[in-house]
Design a protein around this motif. Structure first.
Motif, PDB file in Angstrom:
ATOM      1  N   UNK A 107       0.844  -1.174   0.000  1.00 27.96           N
ATOM      2  CA  UNK A 107       0.000   0.000   0.000  1.00 27.96           C
ATOM      3  C   UNK A 107       0.884   1.229   0.000  1.00 27.96           C
ATOM      4  N   UNK A 108       0.422   2.290   0.617  1.00 22.06           N
ATOM      5  CA  UNK A 108       1.188   3.549   0.664  1.00 22.06           C
ATOM      6  C   UNK A 108       2.537   3.316   1.339  1.00 22.06           C
ATOM      7  N   UNK A 109       3.597   3.638   0.633  1.00 21.75           N
ATOM      8  CA  UNK A 109       4.958   3.381   1.102  1.00 21.75           C
ATOM      9  C   UNK A 109       5.773   4.657   1.013  1.00 21.75           C
ATOM     10  N   UNK A 152       5.649  10.100   3.063  1.00 20.05           N
ATOM     11  CA  UNK A 152       4.702  10.009   4.177  1.00 20.05           C
ATOM     12  C   UNK A 152       4.274  11.368   4.689  1.00 20.05           C
ATOM     13  N   UNK A 153       5.008  12.426   4.326  1.00 19.86           N
ATOM     14  CA  UNK A 153       4.621  13.779   4.711  1.00 19.86           C
ATOM     15  C   UNK A 153       4.179  14.599   3.504  1.00 19.86           C
ATOM     16  N   UNK A 164      -4.535   9.328   2.456  1.00 20.20           N
ATOM     17  CA  UNK A 164      -4.221   7.896   2.385  1.00 20.20           C
ATOM     18  C   UNK A 164      -4.285   7.263   3.771  1.00 20.20           C
ATOM     19  N   UNK A 165      -3.782   7.956   4.785  1.00 16.94           N
ATOM     20  CA  UNK A 165      -3.835   7.414   6.149  1.00 16.94           C
ATOM     21  C   UNK A 165      -5.277   7.236   6.623  1.00 16.94           C
ATOM     22  N   UNK A 166      -6.170   8.095   6.160  1.00 22.32           N
ATOM     23  CA  UNK A 166      -7.567   7.997   6.598  1.00 22.32           C
ATOM     24  C   UNK A 166      -8.218   6.692   6.171  1.00 22.32           C
ATOM     25  N   UNK A 167      -7.629   5.994   5.207  1.00 20.39           N
ATOM     26  CA  UNK A 167      -8.161   4.726   4.728  1.00 20.39           C
ATOM     27  C   UNK A 167      -7.576   3.523   5.469  1.00 20.39           C
ATOM     28  N   UNK A 168      -6.559   3.760   6.291  1.00 24.34           N
ATOM     29  CA  UNK A 168      -5.814   2.667   6.915  1.00 24.34           C
ATOM     30  C   UNK A 168      -6.383   2.292   8.277  1.00 24.34           C
ATOM     31  N   UNK A 185       2.253   4.700   7.234  1.00 20.05           N
ATOM     32  CA  UNK A 185       2.841   4.337   5.947  1.00 20.05           C
ATOM     33  C   UNK A 185       3.794   3.156   6.112  1.00 20.05           C
ATOM     34  N   UNK A 186       3.890   2.320   5.073  1.00 20.01           N
ATOM     35  CA  UNK A 186       4.985   1.365   5.012  1.00 20.01           C
ATOM     36  C   UNK A 186       6.308   2.105   4.910  1.00 20.01           C
TER      37      UNK A 186
END
Length: 246
Positions: A186-188, A195-196, A203-207, A212-213
């Protein structure tokens, strides 16, 4: 640890991000690593130097995923000092996104050429040199399984194609005990998707786990699949996305 001591590994797109982390992780396990790069010779050589400084062995080879001849040469380079190939990691890829009606034939051809055709052709060259018990590990995407928003049609399609290829390779080469698996990050946190970055909060709101990876998270999964702990795991998908797709 020497889980891959004496083994040869080829990683496409190994000059940065997940590819670089994977090259370092496999080398740390004892593999002789060949990594390809399309343009960043400096980045690739830096990865090689870091591997060698840590006591590992590696080489970098220029090979664009769109260049069939160069990819075949990369396979030859990976096996020049070894008896065949043991691990192939299909990592190189591009991320073409945008409204479906705006992604024209040129965008389609570029994406399929790198993300699908290139994987197909280098894997075809690799299996001819691959030893019994070898590993084919392809980097897919969690977007191949579930698309949470618009603009991802072309990329998601290209990565979904790799699922079918992986399962077919697992069936075709199982008789040689060659395992084929696909890892869906996923998001890496890379330079392509920091990540910033401006889209990271969305993207974090979906996790499920809002994290982030790191490239090493993906590399650790690849290294486990490449090693002796997973001899009968084949045709499988492994999603690493902090629970985005659950």
């Amino acid at each position: 640890m020497t889980n891959l001591n004496g083994k040869s590994a080829l990683i496409t797109g190994g000059s940065r991000g997940v590819g670089a982390a994977t090259a370092k992780a496999l080398a740390a396990q004892g593999a002789f690593v060949t990594l390809t790069y399309a343009q960043s010779a400096e980045g690739a050589q830096k990865v090689v130097q870091e591997i060698e400084a840590a006591g590992g062995k590696a080489q970098a080879v220029q090979a664009d995923n769109r260049d069939e001849v160069a990819m075949a040469a990369a396979v030859e380079a990976a096996t020049k000092y070894h008896d065949g190939l043991d691990v192939l990691v299909n990592n190189a890829g591009i991320f073409n996104v945008g409204p479906f009606e705006e992604l024209d034939a040129a965008a389609f051809d570029q994406t399929i050429s790198v993300n699908v055709r290139g994987v197909y052709l280098i894997t075809q060259a690799a299996v001819k040199k691959m030893n019994k018990g070898g590993r084919i590990i392809t980097i897919g995407s969690n977007l191949a399984v579930r698309v949470p928003g618009p603009g991802m049609s072309l990329y998601a399609m290209s990565k979904a194609a790799l699922i079918g290829l992986t399962k077919a390779l697992a069936r075709e080469y199982g008789v040689r005990e060659i395992a084929a698996n696909i890892v869906h990050p996923g998001s890496t946190d890379t330079d392509m998707n920091p990540a910033d970055g401006p889209f990271s909060d969305a993207q974090r709101s979906l996790m499920a786990i809002p994290r982030y990876n790191q490239p090493t998270d993906v590399a650790n999964m690849v290294t486990w699949l490449a090693g002796s702990a997973s001899p009968t795991i084949t045709g499988a998908e492994f999603t690493i996305d902090s629970g985005t797709n659950i």
